[in-house]
Motif scaffolding. Structure first.
Motif, short mmCIF file in Angstrom:
data_model
loop_
_atom_site.label_atom_id
_atom_site.label_comp_id
_atom_site.label_asym_id
_atom_site.label_seq_id
_atom_site.Cartn_x
_atom_site.Cartn_y
_atom_site.Cartn_z
N SER A 123 62.13 37.60 44.29
CA SER A 123 61.20 38.59 44.87
C SER A 123 59.89 38.70 44.11
CB SER A 123 61.87 39.97 44.86
OG SER A 123 62.17 40.33 43.52
N GLN A 124 59.92 38.38 42.78
CA GLN A 124 58.68 38.59 42.02
C GLN A 124 58.10 37.30 41.45
OE1 GLN A 124 59.15 41.72 39.01
NE2 GLN A 124 60.80 42.59 40.28
N TRP A 125 58.95 36.48 40.81
CA TRP A 125 58.43 35.32 40.08
C TRP A 125 57.87 34.30 41.07
CZ3 TRP A 125 58.56 30.10 39.09
CH2 TRP A 125 58.02 29.71 37.86
N LYS A 126 56.73 33.75 40.79
CA LYS A 126 56.13 32.72 41.65
C LYS A 126 55.92 31.44 40.85
CE LYS A 126 55.89 35.13 45.42
NZ LYS A 126 57.35 35.37 45.55
N MET A 127 56.16 30.29 41.44
CA MET A 127 55.94 28.98 40.80
C MET A 127 54.44 28.78 40.67
SD MET A 127 57.18 26.21 39.51
CE MET A 127 56.47 24.62 39.04
N TRP A 128 53.94 28.93 39.43
CA TRP A 128 52.48 28.88 39.26
C TRP A 128 52.01 27.60 38.58
CZ3 TRP A 128 50.43 29.12 34.14
CH2 TRP A 128 51.37 29.37 33.15
N TYR A 129 52.98 26.73 38.17
CA TYR A 129 52.59 25.48 37.52
C TYR A 129 52.13 24.48 38.57
CZ TYR A 129 55.12 27.47 33.55
OH TYR A 129 55.53 28.30 32.51
N THR A 130 51.03 23.77 38.29
CA THR A 130 50.51 22.77 39.22
C THR A 130 50.41 21.42 38.52
OG1 THR A 130 48.27 23.44 38.60
CG2 THR A 130 49.21 24.43 40.60
N ASP A 131 50.53 20.34 39.28
CA ASP A 131 50.56 18.99 38.71
C ASP A 131 49.38 18.72 37.79
OD1 ASP A 131 52.07 17.11 41.51
OD2 ASP A 131 52.81 18.73 40.21
N ASP A 132 48.20 19.25 38.09
CA ASP A 132 47.01 18.92 37.28
C ASP A 132 47.11 19.50 35.87
OD1 ASP A 132 46.81 21.47 38.62
OD2 ASP A 132 44.80 21.61 37.77
N MET A 133 48.06 20.38 35.64
CA MET A 133 48.21 20.93 34.28
C MET A 133 48.70 19.83 33.33
SD MET A 133 50.00 24.55 35.15
CE MET A 133 49.09 25.87 35.93
N ASP A 134 49.59 18.98 33.78
CA ASP A 134 50.09 17.77 33.13
C ASP A 134 49.92 17.70 31.61
OD1 ASP A 134 49.56 14.18 33.33
OD2 ASP A 134 51.34 15.37 32.81
N GLY A 135 50.61 18.58 30.90
CA GLY A 135 50.63 18.47 29.43
C GLY A 135 49.37 18.94 28.74
N ARG A 136 48.46 19.57 29.47
CA ARG A 136 47.23 20.04 28.82
C ARG A 136 47.51 21.21 27.90
NH1 ARG A 136 42.76 17.87 30.47
NH2 ARG A 136 42.85 16.43 32.25
N LEU A 137 46.56 21.39 26.98
CA LEU A 137 46.69 22.47 26.01
C LEU A 137 46.47 23.81 26.71
CD1 LEU A 137 47.03 22.43 22.82
CD2 LEU A 137 44.58 22.93 22.73
N VAL A 138 47.25 24.82 26.30
CA VAL A 138 47.04 26.18 26.84
C VAL A 138 46.30 27.01 25.80
CG1 VAL A 138 49.09 26.03 28.31
CG2 VAL A 138 49.29 27.02 26.02
N ASP A 139 45.89 28.22 26.18
CA ASP A 139 45.16 29.07 25.22
C ASP A 139 45.96 29.31 23.94
OD1 ASP A 139 43.53 31.17 27.75
OD2 ASP A 139 43.03 29.19 26.90
#
Ligand SMILES: O=P(O)(O)O[C@H]1[C@H](OP(=O)(O)O)[C@@H](OP(=O)(O)O)[C@H](O)[C@@H](O)[C@H]1OP(=O)(O)O
Length: 445
Positions: A123-139
């Motif tokens: 009901s709440q959690w949404k799949m927010w990961y997208t292919d273009d993220m592909d191992g990139r650094l996060v904040d």
């Protein structure tokens, strides 16, 4: 009558308190003040935070813990530092994003279990990961490196100085991968902030050194492109321990057992690990695993690292000869910072005979390996770092080695800060041999 009303109000209040506690204690847990660490966080392997290795950093990310480091006598002074550092916290790679999406779709579509977390996922959690993220650094990964740079200034105040930066005696080298380049840029920002300066400080891309495994033909042929090289991993993923994890997952979701694969449970575990590492949430996904499940998932990850990057095949460690020699070749720099991958560090640590268990990790000895030394989450979490320090002492040059800001005694040596000559004697065979071209040459025999 009054007494009855009061009793009723108390009962209702009590029930509300209990049900609130039950909900928060069984699902994603957000606390306005402190991060609630998932119970399974210690089993995240190479997807784990650096803070899980050094818990004192949770309260003070810039703290240094001198009790974890053995120094030579005060008559010694630091003359050189090499820091080989894994990039910071990153997004999942595309192959895992696709597995995570598939598992999320299965849970939303088919799961009918009545676990509170399932209703939160649906009901709440949404799949927010997208292919273009592909191992990139996060904040968080940028923060990892900014903070590490500032802690290194505190650890090595005579080496990481404004003068050394301005006189080109601090060198930054990185893998060409975006997560490493961006980590190095963040490290540089942390350095300038910590020294309170603005200065030119170039970073150099050097894949021959930071991604040597890509260029070592024998490794590529015999391990990277050879499925049988990871047979132990495959066998474990098809074995009884993983099967039990899959069965329990099917029971919790109330889906047919056949719809849960080893990829499904790995994807669920990664959803738990990445939600925590990237957003510092305790997501509903973590409640789908108990501690035994998590230990099995950790071992599957360690088997992969062991057989692909460490003691499983000799070429794994030998492919790092070029980095090993570089470690003993002291550039004119006072400080050399090299940013790479878990697979940059693990083969080198293996070549140094570090973290070697008496009994090799295999698909059939999980039950006896609970106290193994080879735990990738302890060795190469995000921002893992190998620090090699040279000291000038009255008696000569000494070498100190630290991993993740803790002193290490090199195997075969007893002194935690041995004479440099003794280190070179201990690793003489490698120093005189271990020629990258020779070890990486494909034997056509
Ligand atoms: O399972 P994934 O795709 O995340 O594996 C990554 C490696 O991540 P790790 O297994 O170390 O958690 C990644 O290493 P990193 O240090 O850069 O995070 C590696 O660069 C990437 O190629 C994947 O390794 P693989 O061996 O190709 O699966």
């Amino acid at each position: 009558m009054v007494k009855q009303v009061v009793t009723t109000i108390c009962f209702v209040l009590f029930h509300c308190i209990i049900s609130y506690w039950a909900f928060t204690s069984s699902c994603s847990i957000h606390s306005s003040t402190k991060i609630i660490i998932p119970a399974v966080a210690r089993y995240f392997g190479t997807k784990g935070r650096y803070e899980e290795v050094n818990a004192y950093l949770i309260d003070d990310i810039l703290a240094i813990n001198n009790s974890l480091v053995t120094l030579p006598s005060s008559k010694c002074s630091e003359i050189h530092l090499t820091a080989i550092i894994r990039h910071g916290t990153r997004y999942p790679t595309i192959k895992n994003i696709q597995k995570m999406r598939e598992f999320y779709d299965l849970v939303v579509r088919d799961a009918t279990g009545n676990l509170n977390c399932l209703s939160e996922i649906k009901s709440q959690w949404k799949m927010w990961y997208t292919d273009d993220m592909d191992g990139r650094l996060v904040d968080k990964g940028r923060e990892d490196h900014r903070h590490l740079a500032q802690r290194l200034i505190k650890w090595f105040p005579s080496l990481l100085t404004e003068e050394n930066v301005r006189h080109g005696r601090v060198k930054l080298i990185t893998s060409s991968k975006h997560r490493c380049v961006n980590s190095t840029i963040a490290f540089r920002e942390g350095l300038m902030e910590g020294l309170r300066i603005e200065a030119e400080l170039e970073l150099a891309v050097n894949d021959a050194l930071m991604r040597y495994f890509d260029q070592c033909e024998r490794f590529v042929k015999e391990v990277e492109n050879n499925k049988s090289a990871l047979q132990e991993v495959k066998s474990f993923n098809e074995g009884p321990e993983m099967k039990r994890v899959m069965e329990k997952m099917a029971d919790r979701l109330v889906v047919p057992f056949a719809s849960i694969t080893d990829d499904s449970v790995e994807a669920g575990f990664f959803l738990c690990a990445y939600e925590f590492a990237i957003q510092e949430l305790n997501p509903p996904w973590c409640q789908l695993f108990d501690e035994v499940d998590a230990q099995v998932m950790e071992y599957a990850g360690d088997l992969k690292q062991y057989w692909k990057r460490s003691y499983g095949h000799e070429i794994n460690s030998k492919s790092s000869c070029i980095l090993f020699h570089d470690l003993f070749h002291h550039h004119c720099a006072a400080v050399t910072v090299q940013v790479g991958h878990a697979e940059t560090l693990l083969p080198l640590l293996t070549l140094l005979d570090l973290f070697k268990d008496d009994i090799p990790l295999s698909s059939t000895n999980f039950a006896t390996q609970h106290n193994r030394i080879f735990r990738s989450g302890k060795i190469v979490p995000y921002a893992a770092n190998l620090l090699v320090v040279l000291y000038k002492c009255p008696e000569g040059i000494r070498m100190g080695v630290r991993l993740n800001e803790k002193s290490l005694t090199l195997p075969g040596l007893t002194d935690p800060v041995p004479m440099y000559e003794d280190v070179k004697k201990r690793y003489r065979a490698l120093l005189e041999g271990c020629d990258q071209e020779t070890v990486c040459k494909i034997n056509n025999s």
